[in-house]
Design an enzyme around this catalytic site. Structure first.
Site, PDB file in Angstrom:
ATOM      1  N   GLU B 499      -5.841   2.627  -3.794  1.00 47.06           N
ATOM      2  CA  GLU B 499      -5.263   3.609  -2.879  1.00 47.06           C
ATOM      3  C   GLU B 499      -5.576   5.022  -3.383  1.00 47.06           C
ATOM      4  O   GLU B 499      -5.435   5.282  -4.571  1.00 47.06           O
ATOM      5  CB  GLU B 499      -3.744   3.365  -2.809  1.00 47.06           C
ATOM      6  CG  GLU B 499      -3.430   1.993  -2.210  1.00 47.06           C
ATOM      7  CD  GLU B 499      -2.194   1.333  -2.820  1.00 47.06           C
ATOM      8  OE1 GLU B 499      -1.363   2.036  -3.393  1.00 47.06           O
ATOM      9  OE2 GLU B 499      -2.096   0.100  -2.729  1.00 47.06           O
ATOM     10  N   SER B 529      -2.833  -2.400   0.147  1.00 41.56           N
ATOM     11  CA  SER B 529      -2.902  -3.865   0.189  1.00 41.56           C
ATOM     12  C   SER B 529      -3.170  -4.351  -1.235  1.00 41.56           C
ATOM     13  O   SER B 529      -4.288  -4.728  -1.568  1.00 41.56           O
ATOM     14  CB  SER B 529      -4.049  -4.321   1.098  1.00 41.56           C
ATOM     15  OG  SER B 529      -3.914  -3.830   2.400  1.00 41.56           O
ATOM     16  N   GLU B 530      -2.146  -4.298  -2.051  1.00 42.27           N
ATOM     17  CA  GLU B 530      -2.373  -4.613  -3.464  1.00 42.27           C
ATOM     18  C   GLU B 530      -2.949  -6.010  -3.651  1.00 42.27           C
ATOM     19  O   GLU B 530      -3.800  -6.236  -4.515  1.00 42.27           O
ATOM     20  CB  GLU B 530      -1.068  -4.471  -4.268  1.00 42.27           C
ATOM     21  CG  GLU B 530      -0.649  -3.027  -4.532  1.00 42.27           C
ATOM     22  CD  GLU B 530       0.092  -2.387  -3.371  1.00 42.27           C
ATOM     23  OE1 GLU B 530       0.345  -3.073  -2.353  1.00 42.27           O
ATOM     24  OE2 GLU B 530       0.442  -1.197  -3.480  1.00 42.27           O
ATOM     25  N   ALA B 554       2.375   0.243 -12.150  1.00 47.69           N
ATOM     26  CA  ALA B 554       2.478  -1.115 -12.682  1.00 47.69           C
ATOM     27  C   ALA B 554       3.501  -1.921 -11.886  1.00 47.69           C
ATOM     28  O   ALA B 554       3.381  -3.141 -11.758  1.00 47.69           O
ATOM     29  CB  ALA B 554       2.870  -1.084 -14.160  1.00 47.69           C
ATOM     30  N   ASP B 555       4.496  -1.226 -11.348  1.00 49.66           N
ATOM     31  CA  ASP B 555       5.530  -1.918 -10.569  1.00 49.66           C
ATOM     32  C   ASP B 555       4.945  -2.661  -9.373  1.00 49.66           C
ATOM     33  O   ASP B 555       5.563  -3.570  -8.841  1.00 49.66           O
ATOM     34  CB  ASP B 555       6.555  -0.904 -10.048  1.00 49.66           C
ATOM     35  CG  ASP B 555       6.996   0.049 -11.138  1.00 49.66           C
ATOM     36  OD1 ASP B 555       8.144  -0.043 -11.571  1.00 49.66           O
ATOM     37  OD2 ASP B 555       6.175   0.880 -11.581  1.00 49.66           O
ATOM     38  N   ILE B 557       2.441  -4.509  -9.384  1.00 48.90           N
ATOM     39  CA  ILE B 557       1.900  -5.808  -9.805  1.00 48.90           C
ATOM     40  C   ILE B 557       2.564  -6.919  -8.991  1.00 48.90           C
ATOM     41  O   ILE B 557       1.940  -7.913  -8.638  1.00 48.90           O
ATOM     42  CB  ILE B 557       2.126  -6.014 -11.323  1.00 48.90           C
ATOM     43  CG1 ILE B 557       1.115  -5.187 -12.116  1.00 48.90           C
ATOM     44  CG2 ILE B 557       2.029  -7.496 -11.712  1.00 48.90           C
ATOM     45  CD1 ILE B 557       1.361  -5.175 -13.616  1.00 48.90           C
ATOM     46  N   HIS B 597       9.464   2.430 -10.007  1.00 43.40           N
ATOM     47  CA  HIS B 597       8.248   3.185 -10.335  1.00 43.40           C
ATOM     48  C   HIS B 597       8.171   3.519 -11.827  1.00 43.40           C
ATOM     49  O   HIS B 597       7.469   4.444 -12.208  1.00 43.40           O
ATOM     50  CB  HIS B 597       8.185   4.485  -9.535  1.00 43.40           C
ATOM     51  CG  HIS B 597       7.670   4.332  -8.137  1.00 43.40           C
ATOM     52  ND1 HIS B 597       8.335   3.619  -7.183  1.00 43.40           N
ATOM     53  CD2 HIS B 597       6.532   4.771  -7.534  1.00 43.40           C
ATOM     54  CE1 HIS B 597       7.648   3.660  -6.039  1.00 43.40           C
ATOM     55  NE2 HIS B 597       6.546   4.341  -6.242  1.00 43.40           N
TER      56      HIS B 597
END
Lengths: 77, 819
Positions: B499, B529-530, B554-555, B557, B597
């Site tokens: 992103e 769209s992780e 990292a959150d 993930i 976050h």
């Protein structure tokens, strides 16, 4: 009347910035809201608009030089 | 650089309608004469034979699972068998229309698809090439097994090789295509175009899109087919992947010759049931699966519903879609309706469907119908068709007899080599970078962002000993930029996305200025769209490319959980090292933004085998470790602390190297020497630990501060050597203490250096609750005074001073409260 182009507030913890590029040269006519100079912080680049119509009469901080929040980058007359 | 696609308010608000076109449902009307002209009589007979081979193969597995025997061969098969009896026309029809280099990616129910694709490839690849493929696999061991033991009953040697490799894989034998590491739900054989099958429903969708992106960027003519079940339309990744493959930027912003959509076909084998849930009418909203194409793109994904009981209808549809994809006008979607006679798995008692329904579908058996059609058309006689059934049975029996025999086809020898599975986890390879890439938009040194870094001091320490500001010296952010840009400018197979990766320069500026240098097709903004970001990177890499992708926080993930934990982490080992996954996944650990976050989730990813995990704390290491990550052929998760982005280099006298330089993984760094206590830090905890060390010196305690640098691999040697001198260990990290990787280190050091310890190791992490907002953060992440409190309180009772931090946990009491 001379109007100064100032380094704006860049966030709570940012005090310094670098002049990345002047988009206008001394003697150029500029209009309010034209981009005249680009500065960069450690994180991002910021385009700075002319505060008024006029002629760029002076560049005080050259490309690649460091400056601080509130400093005068240049002058429009 | 502002967007090239201005949003015009006038146009936006003008009255209009969103228009849809009709989606064809069972429109196939092929006549036999045309099909004979198209495929030849031999081609049609081959299609029937391939369907029979698939049916027999699945029936064999069914026999073993339900009766423990097949044709007199007794064998207890303990693994899964998600059979595709009734779906043969879908698998074979699709394979007929695909070329040998087209790639299929399957599901947990894909034995039939691999066999059909393999049989078609064996028929289509020139015989000399087939020979070299089967001879070179496993240094000829599989072919040797087939030649010596399967014999003539196995039919064509390459077919016997294929069937033996698949069955041995399913039965978890060393002779399997992936040495039994994949098994039934993950079997594949890439030389025949059968790419990984996926036990996670829908898991192949993003991987196929990534592989298609690779085909697009290498200008290959191959297409990628994601074989999915109807049930997968309930999964988020499917939608993310369809959108990703259809992104507007491919046509609007990418430059020729890359201005095409990735050639991917979302091919749904719609058997009407997702386990026991009925998709149409019960668990899904779509009524007809093909409808979902209309929601994705103006071209409606060229969606169609196709008769999956007729291989020729399937072949016709797949061929038409393949043409669209090869023209760069994908993605496409097929809804192939067919009925699975077998249960979801062999423990399925079919309680959810009526006998009448199952009986009605028997009349639509794809094999019976196709055979009758060929007989009616004079393409085959009843006698020939019956003989074909016999031959297929003999072929499967011959292969099965060999594979069940543990003497002939043993599993990998875990007695002799107990770590052999572990040894397949990482390849530990590194690439050499080539010349400067030929596709750059500008000379990097001529761009303002690079010039800006080049003007800075490499060291963060001025000649007078003072620390330079982050505008005057190279920061950790700049160091990451340098390493990534070096790779992007010297490796055209490397792509970067996530992103805000392009115009914005990455949410935290690590990619700043890259858009001036790297062309769109190698540096682009992804949708939010992780799951698809990680999944496509996996596909791009396993198809031969390299990717560096970013999840911002990292959150997030969690949004890509399966893609990180089951796909990125596992494919190298599940392929027995056949696949390489050079993917670097960047995640930043935030601060100030609260519970969603600000989490250090290193412990989550270190817990899952198969991921290298690094957490650089200095600019020097950030550059060198990132370069090592990008050079490697193993998947790597890079944690970046947002608190450290503006850190300048204060440890290395020469600062951050101006040239490309590597820092090896698995080497902890001693940042301060001391003999009284070892403070091991993970990531940004290095800095409060150094401050604490300074303060502890005032109490007569000399701390040795060790920076872990990398968690997987981890350097116990340096830590234990330190602990042997100091006798005391405290591990400081920002991860919550419960389940923290720091506890693993503490436990292992206790075992490995017990005799040298003067006290049990202490783990100092974040407390077992949410990360609070900015004003409360200093009561959450361990601070200098928390470290001093712990060191003096736990290790040096005689030097104890008044506690300054709030951490004085009663561990057992808190645990009882769930904390």
């Amino acid at each position: 009347m001379a109007t100064e182009i100032l380094v704006p507030q860049l966030g709570n913890e940012v005090t310094e910035a670098e002049v990345t590029e002047w988009a206008a040269a001394v003697g150029d006519n500029v209009s309010a809201s034209d981009i005249v100079v680009v500065i960069s912080t450690t994180k991002a680049a910021l385009e700075i608009e002319a505060p008024c119509d006029g002629t760029l009469s002076e560049i005080r901080i050259g490309e690649g030089e460091l400056t601080e929040v509130g400093a005068v980058l240049g002058v429009i007359e | 650089m502002p967007k090239q696609l201005p949003i015009d308010p006038g146009q936006t608000y003008s009255a209009d309608k969103v228009r849809f076109t009709d989606i064809p449902v069972h429109a196939y009307k092929g006549d036999l004469a045309a099909e004979i002209a198209r495929w030849g009589k031999d081609g049609l007979r081959a299609a029937l034979r391939h369907m029979l081979v698939v049916r027999e193969f699945e029936s064999m597995l069914h026999a073993f699972k339900s009766t423990g025997a097949y044709r007199g061969i007794e064998y207890v098969y303990k693994g899964p068998a998600h059979l595709s009896v009734g779906q043969e026309a879908a698998a074979v029809g699709s394979a007929m229309a695909l070329g040998p280099t087209d790639q299929i990616f399957g599901s947990h129910r894909s034995h039939g698809e691999i066999i059909a694709k393999g049989l078609a490839a064996v028929g289509a690849i020139p015989p000399g090439e087939v020979t070299s493929i089967v001879e070179s696999h496993s240094d000829g061991r599989l072919l040797d097994l087939v030649t010596r033991h399967v014999g003539e009953a196995g039919g064509d040697p390459a077919e016997a090789f294929l069937l033996t490799g698949v069955l041995a894989e399913i039965f978890m034998r060393d002779a399997g295509f992936n040495r039994g590491m994949g098994g039934s739900m993950h079997a594949f054989f890439t030389p025949f175009g059968a790419f990984p099958n996926n036990a996670i429903v829908g898991g192949s969708a993003g991987i196929a899109v990534g592989a298609a992106l690779r085909a697009q960027l290498t200008r290959s003519d191959s297409i990628c087919v994601a074989n999915l079940g109807d049930g997968s339309t309930g999964c988020g990744l499917i939608w993310e992947s369809m959108n990703f493959a259809g992104m507007g930027q491919f046509r609007n912003l990418w430059q020729p010759p890359f201005d095409r959509n990735p050639p991917v076909l979302f091919c749904f084998t719609n058997n009407f049931y997702a386990m026991g849930g009925q998709t149409r009418g019960e668990t899904m909203a779509w009524d007809r699966l093909s409808r979902i194409g209309a929601g994705i793109s103006p071209g409606q994904l060229h969606a169609e519903t196709v008769d999956g009981s007729n291989p020729l209808a399937v072949a016709d549809a797949v061929a038409r879609k393949a043409e669209i994809l090869r023209a760069g006008e994908g993605p496409a979607l097929l809804d192939i309706e067919c009925y699975r006679y077998s249960g979801h798995s062999t423990t399925d008692t079919n309680a959810y469907r009526s006998r009448d329904e199952m009986k009605a579908w028997q009349a639509h058996d794809p094999i019976t119908r196709f055979r009758d059609r060929l007989v009616d058309g004079g393409i085959i006689t009843v006698g020939e068709a019956d003989e074909m059934v016999e031959v297929a049975g003999a072929q499967i029996e011959a292969v099965t007899r060999v594979v069940v025999d543990r003497q002939l086809a043993p599993a990998v020898d875990l007695e002799a080599s107990p770590t052999i599975i572990g040894d397949m986890t990482f390849n530990n390879e590194a690439i050499e970078l080539g010349e400067t890439a030929g596709d750059l938009l500008a000379e990097p040194a001529e761009t303002s962002a690079v010039k800006s870094i080049m003007r800075k001091a490499r060291s963060g320490i001025a000649e007078d000993g003072s620390q330079l500001s982050p505008m005057r010296a190279v920061t950790l952010r700049d160091a990451l930029s340098e390493a990534i840009l070096h790779h992007l400018t010297h490796d055209e197979s490397l792509i970067a996305y996530g992103e805000e990766c392009r115009d914005w320069g990455g949410a935290f500026g690590v990619h700043r200025g890259f858009a001036d240098i790297i062309p769109y097709h190698r540096l682009f903004n992804s949708p939010i769209s992780e799951a698809a970001i990680v999944s496509t990177a996996v596909g791009y890499a396993l198809a031969g490319g390299r990717a560096i992708v970013e999840l911002m926080y990292a959150d997030f993930i969690g949004r890509a959980g399966d893609e990180i934990f089951n796909q990125l982490a596992k494919w190298q080992a599940m392929s027995a090292g056949e696949l390489r996954l050079p993917v670097v996944l960047r995640v930043s650990v935030g601060s100030k933004y609260g519970a969603q976050h600000s989490q250090d989730w290193t412990s989550l990813v270190t817990h899952v085998p198969g991921l290298r995990v690094i957490y650089p704390a200095t600019p020097h290491d950030a550059k060198g470790l990132m370069a090592t990550a990008l050079s490697g052929n193993d998947p790597t998760i890079v944690f970046e602390s947002q608190r450290l982005y503006d850190r300048v280099e204060t440890f290395e006298p020469d600062g951050v190297p101006a040239d490309y330089a590597l820092v090896p993984f698995g080497e902890a760094a001693i940042r301060r020497a001391g003999d009284d206590v070892t403070i091991l830090t993970i990531g940004p905890s290095l800095y409060p630990a150094l401050d604490a060390a300074g303060e502890l010196a005032g109490h007569g305690v000399e701390a040795e501060v060790v920076d872990a640098r990398t968690l997987v691999p981890f350097d116990y040697d340096t830590v234990i050597a330190s602990v042997r001198r100091t006798g005391r260990l405290i591990i400081v990290s920002e991860a919550v203490e419960r389940g923290s990787f720091a506890n693993t280190v503490a436990a292992n050091v206790t075992r490995l250096a017990f005799a040298d310890l003067k006290a049990p190791p202490v783990v100092l992490g974040a407390p077992n609750w949410i990360a609070p907002g900015a004003d409360m953060e200093d009561k959450y992440a361990p601070q200098e005074h928390d470290i001093c409190d712990a060191v003096l309180g736990e290790f040096f009772a005689d030097k104890r001073v008044n506690r300054r931090g709030v951490r004085n946990w009663d561990i057992a009491g808190m645990a009882k409260r769930g904390l």
